[in-house]
Write a protein that holds these residues in place. Sequence first.
Motif, PDB file in Angstrom:
ATOM      1  N   CYS A  53       5.995   0.059  -8.174  1.00  0.00           N
ATOM      2  CA  CYS A  53       5.768   1.454  -6.625  1.00  0.00           C
ATOM      3  C   CYS A  53       4.665   2.228  -7.520  1.00  0.00           C
ATOM      4  O   CYS A  53       3.932   2.701  -6.805  1.00  0.00           O
ATOM      5  CB  CYS A  53       7.178   1.626  -6.667  1.00  0.00           C
ATOM      6  SG  CYS A  53       8.240   0.857  -5.344  1.00  0.00           S
ATOM      7  N   LYS A  62       0.721  -0.667  -0.104  1.00  0.00           N
ATOM      8  CA  LYS A  62       0.390  -0.032  -0.127  1.00  0.00           C
ATOM      9  C   LYS A  62       1.104   0.954   0.174  1.00  0.00           C
ATOM     10  O   LYS A  62       2.546   0.913   0.390  1.00  0.00           O
ATOM     11  CB  LYS A  62      -0.385   0.018   1.199  1.00  0.00           C
ATOM     12  CG  LYS A  62      -0.331   0.239   2.771  1.00  0.00           C
ATOM     13  CD  LYS A  62      -1.411   0.565   3.634  1.00  0.00           C
ATOM     14  CE  LYS A  62       0.013   0.247   5.426  1.00  0.00           C
ATOM     15  NZ  LYS A  62       0.528  -1.050   5.030  1.00  0.00           N
ATOM     16  N   GLU A  63       0.098   1.988  -0.332  1.00  0.00           N
ATOM     17  CA  GLU A  63       0.974   3.605  -0.521  1.00  0.00           C
ATOM     18  C   GLU A  63       1.587   3.893   1.335  1.00  0.00           C
ATOM     19  O   GLU A  63       1.330   3.703   2.513  1.00  0.00           O
ATOM     20  CB  GLU A  63      -0.033   4.978  -0.542  1.00  0.00           C
ATOM     21  CG  GLU A  63       0.642   5.939  -1.027  1.00  0.00           C
ATOM     22  CD  GLU A  63      -0.603   7.495  -1.257  1.00  0.00           C
ATOM     23  OE1 GLU A  63       0.590   8.232  -1.916  1.00  0.00           O
ATOM     24  OE2 GLU A  63      -1.176   6.794  -2.076  1.00  0.00           O
ATOM     25  N   GLY A 106       2.273   3.197  -5.139  1.00  0.00           N
ATOM     26  CA  GLY A 106       2.014   4.039  -4.046  1.00  0.00           C
ATOM     27  C   GLY A 106       3.149   3.804  -3.443  1.00  0.00           C
ATOM     28  O   GLY A 106       3.976   4.694  -2.480  1.00  0.00           O
TER      29      GLY A 106
END
Length: 412
Positions: free
Chosen positions: A140, A117-118, A144
């Motif tokens: 990526c 996740k980011e 994120g």
Amino acid sequence: MSQQTQAKTFEVEEIRKDFPILKRKVNGYPLVYLDNAATGQTPKQVMDAIVDYYSNYNANIHRGVHALSQEATDKYEQARIKIQKHFNAEKAHEIIFTSGTTHGINLVANGFSSILKEGDEILVSAMEHHSNIVPWQMLCEKTGAKLKVIPMDLKGELVISKFEELLNSKTRLVFLNHVSNALGTVNPIKTIIDKAHSVDAAVLIDGAQAAPHIKADVQELDVDFYVVSGHKMCGPTGVGVLYGKEEWLEKLPPYQGGGEMIATVSFEKTTYAGLPHKFEAGTPNICGGIAFGAAIDYMNKIGFTEIAAYEQELLEYATKKLKEIDGMKIYGEAAEKTAVISFNIDGLHPYDLGTLMDKMGIAVRTGHHCAQPIMDFYKIPGTVRASFSFYNTFNEIDLFIEGVKKAKMMLQ
């Protein structure tokens, strides 16, 4: 032990008889094949396994009740077990057949796109092949997550203190090669794996360049994923394996959909097969898998301890001789490295050197070796790379050294 004594003990001339290609000539000269880091040569024992498959039991696997299908299935699964034992995986279904190292890395990267996740961070080393950089950049972009780089020093060794500084509670994944294809550096992967696990990060090791020289024990290393290619290990192109810990392979979603990787299919819902079939959609490279198993048998019969010792003497001999040449610059002088030498000569372009050496029957690799960040680090366009295998000889190194000297004289 001297080179001459070791060479006799190793019986390299007997080994060379297994490789028909080593008897050919290139441009009127005996072939001196020193591009083993790109692709190793294939012994007749592996060729025989390929011919045997297509001559006697060519059939699809896991799907038929007839004799040929069952025989092909048995041979294919026996190859999986050979590879499991070679790398000391705990379970055979932790060995996933792939088309090669790149496929294995992309399979894992795709799986983690549903997990990251980011704000998460992943670490990759500064000396990676493009195949172990680009998939993580793509990951990526999708998630994120942030990519951070473990730096290297001028000797071609990773700066472990900087790696320790980069590790933190946000680190989810660490990726690096066991051996650098451009420099030959053997990385301290056990140390890196242990430190990564201390922050609960998973680790993938690109073993493509290590596998021909080092017999990795995945349980001892406690590595989460380890990927290799068959063609680096006396096997055919187009086949490799991904080792993954069962717990991780169960977490990751399938990479591809299709036949073989399913348990049940309806237009309303599909359920997936168990390991390893969950990641092996479609008809695999059956012959390639069987031949890879034969290659593993061949190399183990010679012995990886013996291979490593002989190749180390080739490396030391070649390094000493190259350093006697004026203007020589060797890149990658790590304390521990495999039989790879990357070099340049002052004022000469590596491509020109490689082209002239080819005219003398000497096969070396020139360019950035799919490791452009390394070349940028040294501020060079590329290198000449000579990479040795257990079927190379000291006489071939002498011919290589003479070839470098002749090429240098012609270009200056």
